[in-house]
Design a protein around this motif. Structure first.
Motif, PDB file in Angstrom:
ATOM      1  N   ARG A  69      89.084  39.162 -16.964  1.00  0.00           N
ATOM      2  CA  ARG A  69      88.152  39.426 -15.864  1.00  0.00           C
ATOM      3  C   ARG A  69      87.585  38.121 -15.328  1.00  0.00           C
ATOM      4  O   ARG A  69      87.265  37.201 -16.084  1.00  0.00           O
ATOM      5  N   ASP A  70      87.429  38.061 -14.029  1.00  0.00           N
ATOM      6  CA  ASP A  70      86.957  36.851 -13.351  1.00  0.00           C
ATOM      7  C   ASP A  70      85.474  36.624 -13.643  1.00  0.00           C
ATOM      8  O   ASP A  70      84.614  37.351 -13.129  1.00  0.00           O
ATOM      9  N   VAL A  71      85.176  35.643 -14.432  1.00  0.00           N
ATOM     10  CA  VAL A  71      83.788  35.364 -14.824  1.00  0.00           C
ATOM     11  C   VAL A  71      82.996  34.785 -13.651  1.00  0.00           C
ATOM     12  O   VAL A  71      81.821  35.088 -13.461  1.00  0.00           O
ATOM     13  N   LEU A  72      83.655  33.959 -12.848  1.00  0.00           N
ATOM     14  CA  LEU A  72      82.919  33.253 -11.789  1.00  0.00           C
ATOM     15  C   LEU A  72      82.430  34.208 -10.698  1.00  0.00           C
ATOM     16  O   LEU A  72      81.512  33.876  -9.962  1.00  0.00           O
ATOM     17  N   GLU A  73      83.051  35.372 -10.630  1.00  0.00           N
ATOM     18  CA  GLU A  73      82.601  36.389  -9.677  1.00  0.00           C
ATOM     19  C   GLU A  73      81.353  37.123 -10.156  1.00  0.00           C
ATOM     20  O   GLU A  73      80.716  37.830  -9.403  1.00  0.00           O
TER      21      GLU A  73
END
Lengths: 260, 393
Positions: A69-73
């Motif tokens: 999962r995209d953490v920066l989002e």
């Protein structure tokens, strides 16, 4: 649940227009203990803070995923609920809010609204975890970090980690300012959690804590990049010889004496 | 605003309100009307009181009041009924407890309509709070009055709630009088939860006798505009007054509060503690004044006012004052207004707590030392719950 994977690619971070982390790749999996070492001002703490989403730092490029999962989002709280934990160097004080209330709120944030953690069960588990970290029982009712010594704040960070059971924990200079007994207690707290379902990233200046938490991987960070990665023997080399030999070997100029 | 553009109360209005009232009460109304000629609107640099809906003296309507919990021996009833049935008990105090200082006080006294009387006989100690709730309809002008008389050595907790209907816009000029006789202990608790378009002026005056103790626990979260003043006269030697005031404003709410402790007797003590939270474009003006009269030796008066700002557009003006005419006293004040620390929010969110929940925790923490001082658990919980619900994302 599957083994956690934190995957960082081409991570660049700046503050006020200054680039601090200049392209960093790292993968931390459950069961692994990674240590990032390096001299002051090389961007280690900036890296840790930016992973958690500290508002002062700007991610310039790169990707970070946790279990794909995209953490920066994600907002900071979503990152935490996804399983990321940062033990901070300078955690905030929250006047008027007891440690127990704070931790219970944090646990309940991970649960359905209509299914809060039972109060008695919570207090029983909190008491056990505090005992395991040699923390005085009165800690539970003290206000979060208010009037805590440096060592108490660090233990409190580890207590929060023990209660919240993250998938990947980043410990940012958790050993700084601790006497050897406190280092052992903190290390014990981390070691008790180690499993296939838990990975650790230790950011430290000194090799000392690595005598008690044995790393699987050691990285050296200089001037915003990881310049060498190896096994635990690297930490011992650094302890024995300092950083200069590595600088010479890599042809790195003296860094600016500047704390990030 | 020049007074010639105000609609002042008239004698005809007074007579219309109270055609069957006893002569003594009518005389008091007329006296107040006469005083109003020489009184001004309350002064506030930050609040346009002259433009408020409650300034215009319309024909007042009657708000409904409901009661709960009066034990045997305690009188708790509508004020007009009490005037008919217990004139002997009211007459020494009604509209007489403290001097009127401004035009709104005088207008309230001239036109007061509705409200209630609570009387606790001497030596009676109430173990449970007595409750009264004002229900203000959708609109109209209201001038209710509360008179609480606590007899010598009695003990009483009175909880007053001010509520309205959704979308309601009542204009209120209300008054509260509290008489704490020698040795009595009173806690007057008020929850002001008026609807978002309400405008209120609410004046509380109290006289405390020898060794009496009065605690005001005041919680304001409602109304578009709420102007309130609380004046406690510590007349008897050894008397004590405490104020625990909490307020929470959001959107474009405007609060203008004034707390005054007047030390007349010797060895009197007062302590005013206020905690306010503001979000949106809310604004609060908070004045506290400790007045120590000559010969009030051995007194102490303290003020602590703190405001927490949840938005950059909220504004607070804190004005602590001391007027001391005696040497042998201890008095002081502390005031602060500040924003939420973004590092606290970050830290809590880094533990998985959502931003709104983090704000709620910070607000709870901000209130906690004041709440810890309130001896009634149900009141503590109610204030905490009201604040919890009021925090916006």
């Amino acid at each position: 649940m599957a083994r956690p994977v934190l995957d960082i690619r081409g991570f660049r971070v700046g503050i006020e227009g200054r680039e601090i982390v200049k392209g960093l790749d790292l993968t931390v999996r459950g069961g692994e203990v990674h240590a990032i070492m390096g001299p002051n001002g090389t961007g280690k703490s900036t890296f840790a803070s930016a992973l958690m989403g500290h508002p002062a730092y700007e991610v310039l490029s790169g990707t970070v995923t946790l279990d794909g999962r995209d953490v920066l989002e994600m907002a900071v709280d979503e990152r935490a609920r996804a399983g990321l934990f940062l033990a901070m160097q300078y955690p905030a004080e929250i006047s008027g809010v007891s440690n127990a209330n704070f931790l219970r709120t944090a646990l309940n944030a991970r649960r359905e609204e209509n299914d809060p953690v039972p109060v008695l069960k919570f207090h029983k588990e909190l008491k056990e975890k505090m005992a395991g970290l040699s923390i005085d029982p009165t800690f539970a009712e003290r206000y979060v970090n208010e009037g805590f010594s440096g060592g108490e704040k660090k233990r409190n960070e580890i207590l929060q980690m023990a209660v919240l059971q993250p998938r990947i924990a980043i410990l940012d200079e958790i050993d700084s300012g601790l006497d050897i007994d406190a280092v052992k207690v903190v290390a014990q707290g981390v070691n008790d959690m180690l499993s296939e379902n838990f990975g650790v990233l230790i950011i430290t200046h000194y090799q000392r804590i690595l005598n008690y938490i044995h790393p699987t991987n050691v990285h050296v960070m200089m001037q915003g990049r990881i310049v060498r990665s190896s096994g635990p023997e690297l930490a011992e080399q650094l302890e024995a010889r300092g950083y200069d030999w590595l600088r010479q070997e890599l042809g790195i100029e003296e860094p600016l004496p500047q704390e990030a | 605003m020049a007074s010639d553009t105000l609609t002042l109360a008239t004698r005809a209005q007074i007579e219309a309100i109270a055609p069957t009232e006893p002569r003594w009460l009518l005389d008091r109304r007329i006296a107040a009307l006469e005083e109003s000629a020489s009184l001004q609107l309350p002064m506030s640099k930050q609040t346009k009181i002259g433009e408020a809906a409650f300034v215009q003296a319309d024909a007042p309507k009657l708000p409904q009041v409901t009661f709960e919990g009066a034990p045997q021996g305690v009188i708790l009833m509508d004020l007009d009924q009490a005037v008919r049935e217990h004139a002997d008990l009211l007459q020494p105090y009604l509209l007489q407890v403290a001097e009127r200082q401004n035009l709104l006080h005088a207008q309230h006294a001239a036109l007061t309509k509705g409200g209630f009387f609570c009387y606790v006989p001497k030596d009676q100690e109430l173990t449970e709070p007595v409750r009264a709730t004002f229900h203000f309809p959708k609109d109209g002008y209201y001038t209710p009055h509360v008179l609480l008389v606590a007899g010598e050595r009695s003990r009483c907790d009175l909880i007053v709630e001010l509520v309205g209907v959704d979308g309601g816009a009542p204009a209120i000029n209300g008054g509260v009088e509290v008489v704490v006789s020698d040795g009595a202990q009173v806690q007057y608790i008020e929850f002001q939860r008026l609807p978002g378009k309400a405008q209120g002026h609410w004046s509380r005056r109290a006289a405390v006798g020898r060794d009496g103790k009065l605690t005001w626990i005041l919680n304001d979260v409602g109304a578009r505009l709420q102007v309130a003043d609380t004046r406690t006269e510590l007349r008897g030697d050894g008397s004590d007054s405490r104020v625990f005031a909490t307020f929470f404003g959001g959107r474009r709410q405007h609060f203008d509060f004034r707390h005054i402790a007047v030390h007349v007797g010797q060895h009197t003590t007062s302590d005013t503690e206020a905690r306010g939270v503001l979000q949106g474009k809310a604004r609060a003006v908070y004045n506290a004044n400790t007045i120590i009269r000559p010969h009030a030796t051995g007194t102490s008066g303290w003020q602590h006012e703190h405001t927490l700002m949840l938005s950059e557009t909220a504004r607070a003006d804190l004005v602590p004052e001391l007027e001391i005419d005696e040497w042998d006293v201890k008095a002081g004040h502390a005031a602060s207004a500040g924003p939420v620390d973004p590092m606290q929010l970050y830290f809590m969110m880094a533990r998985g707590i959502s931003e709104i929940e983090a704000r709620r925790l910070i607000v709870f923490g901000f209130l906690s030392s004041l709440l810890d001082s309130i001896p009634l658990e149900s009141v503590r919980e109610q204030i905490a719950q009201i604040f919890h619900e009021k925090v916006e994302a």
